[in-house]
Design an enzyme around this catalytic site. Structure first.
Site, PDB file in Angstrom:
ATOM      1  CB  CYS A 118      -0.930  -0.004   1.204  1.00 33.36           C
ATOM      2  SG  CYS A 118      -1.939  -1.473   1.276  1.00 33.36           S
ATOM      3  CG  HIS A 259      -2.941   2.795   3.982  1.00 35.28           C
ATOM      4  ND1 HIS A 259      -3.639   2.795   2.792  1.00 35.28           N
ATOM      5  CD2 HIS A 259      -2.792   1.487   4.325  1.00 35.28           C
ATOM      6  CE1 HIS A 259      -3.901   1.551   2.443  1.00 35.28           C
ATOM      7  NE2 HIS A 259      -3.403   0.745   3.349  1.00 35.28           N
ATOM      8  CG  ASN A 289      -6.451  -1.086   2.599  1.00 39.16           C
ATOM      9  OD1 ASN A 289      -5.947  -0.490   1.651  1.00 39.16           O
ATOM     10  ND2 ASN A 289      -5.735  -1.781   3.461  1.00 39.16           N
TER      11      ASN A 289
HETATM   12  N1  COA Z   1     -16.459 -10.377  11.235  1.00 34.99           N
HETATM   13  C1  COA Z   1     -16.616 -10.917  12.463  1.00 34.99           C
HETATM   14  N2  COA Z   1     -15.587 -11.423  13.186  1.00 34.99           N
HETATM   15  C2  COA Z   1     -14.371 -11.370  12.636  1.00 34.99           C
HETATM   16  C3  COA Z   1     -14.139 -10.829  11.370  1.00 34.99           C
HETATM   17  C4  COA Z   1     -15.238 -10.334  10.657  1.00 34.99           C
HETATM   18  N3  COA Z   1     -15.111  -9.786   9.428  1.00 34.99           N
HETATM   19  N4  COA Z   1     -12.813 -10.896  11.090  1.00 34.99           N
HETATM   20  C5  COA Z   1     -12.233 -11.458  12.163  1.00 34.99           C
HETATM   21  N5  COA Z   1     -13.167 -11.752  13.086  1.00 34.99           N
HETATM   22  C6  COA Z   1     -12.978 -12.376  14.395  1.00 34.99           C
HETATM   23  C7  COA Z   1     -11.701 -13.196  14.479  1.00 34.99           C
HETATM   24  O1  COA Z   1     -11.904 -14.469  13.916  1.00 34.99           O
HETATM   25  C8  COA Z   1     -11.491 -13.243  15.958  1.00 34.99           C
HETATM   26  O2  COA Z   1     -12.322 -14.213  16.513  1.00 34.99           O
HETATM   27  P1  COA Z   1     -11.805 -15.167  17.691  1.00 34.99           P
HETATM   28  O3  COA Z   1     -11.490 -14.238  18.827  1.00 34.99           O
HETATM   29  O4  COA Z   1     -12.967 -16.064  17.919  1.00 34.99           O
HETATM   30  O5  COA Z   1     -10.591 -15.840  17.149  1.00 34.99           O
HETATM   31  C9  COA Z   1     -11.976 -11.874  16.446  1.00 34.99           C
HETATM   32  O6  COA Z   1     -12.811 -11.383  15.394  1.00 34.99           O
HETATM   33  C10 COA Z   1     -10.865 -10.888  16.714  1.00 34.99           C
HETATM   34  O7  COA Z   1      -9.951 -10.933  15.662  1.00 34.99           O
HETATM   35  P2  COA Z   1      -8.734  -9.961  15.590  1.00 34.99           P
HETATM   36  O8  COA Z   1      -7.963 -10.235  14.341  1.00 34.99           O
HETATM   37  O9  COA Z   1      -7.963  -9.987  16.882  1.00 34.99           O
HETATM   38  O10 COA Z   1      -9.497  -8.558  15.485  1.00 34.99           O
HETATM   39  P3  COA Z   1      -8.921  -7.108  15.423  1.00 34.99           P
HETATM   40  O11 COA Z   1      -9.546  -6.272  16.435  1.00 34.99           O
HETATM   41  O12 COA Z   1      -7.423  -7.109  15.326  1.00 34.99           O
HETATM   42  O13 COA Z   1      -9.484  -6.600  14.018  1.00 34.99           O
HETATM   43  C11 COA Z   1      -8.656  -6.242  11.804  1.00 34.99           C
HETATM   44  C12 COA Z   1      -9.119  -7.264  12.823  1.00 34.99           C
HETATM   45  C13 COA Z   1      -8.191  -7.005  10.580  1.00 34.99           C
HETATM   46  C14 COA Z   1      -9.841  -5.355  11.474  1.00 34.99           C
HETATM   47  C15 COA Z   1      -7.509  -5.390  12.400  1.00 34.99           C
HETATM   48  O14 COA Z   1      -6.552  -6.229  12.986  1.00 34.99           O
HETATM   49  C16 COA Z   1      -6.832  -4.541  11.364  1.00 34.99           C
HETATM   50  O15 COA Z   1      -7.429  -3.681  10.766  1.00 34.99           O
HETATM   51  N6  COA Z   1      -5.533  -4.758  11.167  1.00 34.99           N
HETATM   52  C17 COA Z   1      -4.769  -3.995  10.230  1.00 34.99           C
HETATM   53  C18 COA Z   1      -4.994  -4.558   8.876  1.00 34.99           C
HETATM   54  C19 COA Z   1      -4.536  -3.637   7.822  1.00 34.99           C
HETATM   55  O16 COA Z   1      -4.508  -2.432   7.970  1.00 34.99           O
HETATM   56  N7  COA Z   1      -4.177  -4.234   6.710  1.00 34.99           N
HETATM   57  C20 COA Z   1      -3.824  -3.531   5.560  1.00 34.99           C
HETATM   58  C21 COA Z   1      -2.398  -3.261   5.546  1.00 34.99           C
HETATM   59  S1  COA Z   1      -2.028  -2.461   4.076  1.00 34.99           S
END
Ligand code: COA
Length: 332
Positions: A118, A259, A289
């Site tokens: 990105c 971003h 994103n």
């Molecule tokens: N809907 C519902 N539940 C979801 C889900 C969705 N779309 N995606 C993940 N979950 C669940 C997971 O399975 C997990 O369940 P569990 O506790 O039973 O295992 C729970 O939600 C928490 O997951 P986690 O990954 O710890 O959540 P989070 O608060 O970190 O949020 C993101 C997930 C991906 C939104 C967050 O980590 C994020 O935005 N990270 C940065 C990603 C990014 O910017 N990427 C681009 C880089 S260029």
């Protein structure tokens, strides 16, 4: 790295294009186990755009470029270079930039793609500015374009709720008196964390095979929570220092364009910088994103919706696969 020297370089025009089709969080909740509430609370995203089956990344790039060229008054024949930041090229080769250059009939221009996750947008703009500042090029079209919907596993709720398609473009050239200019740029990488965001299949490491297809290696894989922690730990001090190197403090920046990945990341970084949220331009709620297009979409909408005043300062900042990260400081 730090301050630009040589000729001052301005943004002469900006433009964007997003596909018509809107996919809402409710639409997604019919495809995977998720909900509008979860996606909004964890990411801030409400909807994203999805390209038509017959739309390619080069088409999105072309549409955004036409708007930016019109906005700048620069003709395709005046362009010296066309640079496209993308992680979803139509094909690995030819690149998107040569196709775009051909479609625009920018007959004098060279063309190349930049692939740097990105952060490709920040890398591409920095290269364009450097080329103009040193006198190598005069007019450069720099574009961020993505059709991420085709490399997403629509059954993986960890990734499919985050991304969208779109393109944005800037025309850059030497500043005339009274125009804004780029002040500085910092480009960084932490390759030790290259495992955090990957698309592992279909090339040299894992050539396409029945196995790579079965295992879904041709899709985006992401350790979302690790990315979240990596960015929150790193970005605030990096940005603070970047701004200080240019002779400013964080509270002297008028607009922060991050971003557009996750609203919680934007809020967390600004909180650590002790800067109010109303200094951030946010459109991730409508586009999700869009990877290397994200900063371009934010800039195009900022220019369209806000009456920016001469002397105001903007920070553009991104992070992504690599892990790469970087930032640019621009004065209006
Ligand atoms: N809907 C519902 N539940 C979801 C889900 C969705 N779309 N995606 C993940 N979950 C669940 C997971 O399975 C997990 O369940 P569990 O506790 O039973 O295992 C729970 O939600 C928490 O997951 P986690 O990954 O710890 O959540 P989070 O608060 O970190 O949020 C993101 C997930 C991906 C939104 C967050 O980590 C994020 O935005 N990270 C940065 C990603 C990014 O910017 N990427 C681009 C880089 S260029």
């Amino acid at each position: 790295m730090g301050l630009f020297s040589g000729r001052e370089v301005s943004i002469l025009g900006a433009g964007m294009y997003v596909p018509e089709r809107i996919m809402t969080n409710d639409d997604l909740s019919k495809m995977v186990e998720t909900s509008d509430e979860w996606i909004r609370e964890r990411t801030g995203i409400r909807e994203r755009r999805i390209a038509r089956d017959d739309e390619l990344t080069s088409d999105l790039a072309y549409n955004a470029s036409l708007v930016a060229l019109k906005d700048s008054g620069v003709l395709p024949s005046e362009l010296d270079m066309v640079i496209v930041a993308t992680n979803t090229p139509d094909t690995l080769f030819p690149g998107v930039a040569p196709k775009l250059q051909g479609k625009l009939k920018a007959s004098r221009a060279g063309a190349f793609d930049v692939q740097s996750g990105c952060t490709g947008c920040i890398y591409a703009i920095t290269v364009a500015v450097s080329g103009i500042a040193c006198g190598l090029w005069n007019k450069v079209l720099v574009v961020g374009a993505e059709v991420l919907s085709r490399i997403i596993n629509w059954q993986d709720r960890n990734t499919c709720v985050l991304f969208g398609d779109g393109a944005g473009a800037l025309v850059l050239g030497p500043s005339l008196s009274g125009q804004g200019h780029f002040i500085s740029a910092e480009l960084r990488s932490d390759g030790a964390r290259s495992d955090l965001i990957t698309l592992p299949g279909g090339l040299i490491e894992h050539p396409a095979s029945e196995e790579t297809l079965r295992e879904g290696l041709h899709y985006v894989h992401m350790k979302g929570n690790d990315v979240f922690k990596f960015v929150n730990r790193l970005l605030p001090s990096f940005l603070k220092k970047m701004v200080q190197t240019a002779g400013y403090q964080s509270d002297q920046i008028d607009w922060w364009l991050f971003h557009q990945a996750n609203l919680r990341i934007v809020e967390g970084v600004l909180r650590r910088l002790d800067v109010d949220m109303d200094k951030a331009f946010v459109n991730l709620d409508r586009y999700g994103n869009t990877s290397a297009a994200s900063i371009f979409l934010a800039l195009a909408e900022l220019f369209d919706s806000v009456n920016l005043v001469k002397g105001q300062k903007l920070v553009l900042s991104s992070f992504g696969a690599g892990m790469t990260y970087g930032a640019i400081l621009y004065e209006m």
